[in-house]
Design an enzyme around this catalytic site. Structure first.
Site, PDB file in Angstrom:
ATOM      1  CD  GLU A  34      -2.535   1.426   2.605  1.00 38.45           C
ATOM      2  OE1 GLU A  34      -3.436   2.275   2.669  1.00 38.45           O
ATOM      3  OE2 GLU A  34      -2.226   0.680   3.564  1.00 38.45           O
TER       4      GLU A  34
ATOM      5  NE  ARG B 247       6.790  35.886 -16.069  1.00 38.10           N
ATOM      6  CZ  ARG B 247       5.917  36.825 -16.409  1.00 38.10           C
ATOM      7  NH1 ARG B 247       5.502  36.900 -17.684  1.00 38.10           N
ATOM      8  NH2 ARG B 247       5.457  37.670 -15.524  1.00 38.10           N
TER       9      ARG B 247
ATOM     10  CD  GLN C 225      23.348  32.477  -5.879  1.00 40.16           C
ATOM     11  OE1 GLN C 225      23.089  33.237  -4.946  1.00 40.16           O
ATOM     12  NE2 GLN C 225      24.589  32.198  -6.261  1.00 40.16           N
TER      13      GLN C 225
END
Length: 377
Positions: A238, A264, A275
């Site tokens: 699971e 962008r 940075q």
């Protein structure tokens, strides 16, 4: 390390997802704009390819692989944003049938799952979430079987499932974890009502209401009053399946972020060249690599010895993958600014999908508690 065959399998799933769910228009059409995270037609196509049973035994229609193959498929469909939400619950649910079910139950449920049927598992109740021992839904023994009364909640894909693996209380004696029993509840059985719970993720989870719901004695999965140890035996699978799924979603959120910051521009240059963002992405990439190594290391250990229980390692995999996925999505939205919040981009759906992953299948707090207790704390 994955084998050449496992790499080829992953690439085939990637190709399938790109072909069928590679564009936003395709995904919207398949999921009714995200309201239905499972598309039966696409799921049937995967069944025909033999992929749903990649990690299931050949005797029940599977390909004979193991946990690694199951993890690969879960990860890759999550990365590809393919609306195949029934896979996770199905693979979690079939585990107890394989380990404890009768041959007839295996032929019906496991073979069905390999062939495209959706399966569900129901443990939680309004008053029993992390504390599963608080289950009150009652199964009373009667002539020929059991009558079940009570309410279950947060049952993923119950509205799609052929069967629901339901945990109910058959005894109140002894340890509070004792007296629980697993039942195979067929869809549409008299006395069962399935009611959807509206969520940010669309039609995913349900309340179950059981009113004098009769099940024959052969509906018991495993031993009466032994559901708790049976559940514990399945925690490896699971948690690994959930971890692999969120690893895939995290990778997709990361790649979407990188693609955005490369394109962008602000102040005359791509924002990814700054940075502050570059370092954020470096940290996220490192976290993703750690999660990947952990998930597939645990999967390999399970494949090497399917009978072993790895509570610490499986909990680590689930904790690391889900928390990393949530962090990647939050950071991705921040780096995309307002565009990350719009439905035009996938980042807002990444955020919705990953935030809840630290809750279901055992919360992050529960995973940390299990890990801590494994050290005798």
């Amino acid at each position: 390390m994955k084998t050449a065959e496992q790499h080829a399998f992953a690439e085939a799933v990637d190709d399938f997802c790109r072909a069928h769910a590679g564009t936003r228009e395709q995904r919207d059409a398949l999921s009714e704009h995200g309201q239905h995270p499972h598309n039966p037609g696409l799921y049937a196509a995967c069944a025909r390819l033999g992929w749903l049973g990649a990690g299931l035994p050949e005797a029940y229609g599977g390909a004979g692989g193991g946990m690694t193959e199951t993890a690969i498929f879960a990860e890759r469909i999550a990365y590809g944003l393919a609306p195949l939400g029934g896979f996770v619950t199905s693979m979690v649910a079939v585990g107890p049938y394989l380990r404890f079910g009768t041959e007839q139950q295996r032929k019906s449920v496991v073979t069905g799952a390999a062939n495209g049927a959706v399966e569900a598992i129901s443990i939680s109740e309004p008053g029993a979430g992390s504390d599963a021992a608080a289950i009150r839904c009652r199964a009373e023994a009667v002539d020929g079987g059991y009558v079940i009364n009570g309410q279950k909640t947060w049952c993923s894909n119950a509205h799609l499932a052929d069967h629901i693996l339901l945990v109910a209380r058959t005894s109140t004696h002894g340890d509070r974890h004792a007296g629980l029993t697993m039942f195979c509840v067929p869809a549409g059985v008299a006395g069962l009502t399935v009611r959807g719970i509206p969520t940010m993720g669309g039609r995913e989870v349900n309340d179950l209401f059981l009113t004098n719901c009769f099940l024959p004695a052969d509906a018991v999965v495993g031993a009466v009053d032994r559901a708790w140890p049976q559940l514990m035996a399945g925690l490896n699978s699971e948690r690994l399946i959930l971890a692999a799924t969120m690893l895939g979603r995290a990778r997709r959120a990361f790649d979407d972020t990188v693609a955005y910051v490369r394109e962008r521009t602000q102040f005359g240059q791509p924002i990814g060249s700054f940075q502050a963002l570059r370092h954020r992405l470096a940290d996220l990439a490192t976290e993703l690599a750690c999660a990947d190594l952990l998930v597939y290391d645990v999967a390999a250990r399970v494949d090497a010895d399917p009978e072993t229980q790895l509570p610490r390692e499986a909990s680590m995999a689930k904790l690391k993958a889900t928390e990393t996925a949530k962090k990647v999505a939050i950071e991705g939205m921040q780096m995309m600014g307002g565009y990350g919040y719009t439905t035009e981009f996938d980042m807002e759906s990444h955020l919705r999908a990953t935030i809840v992953s630290t809750v279901y299948g055992g919360t992050s707090e529960i995973q940390r508690d299990i890990i801590g207790r494994s050290y005798g704390l």
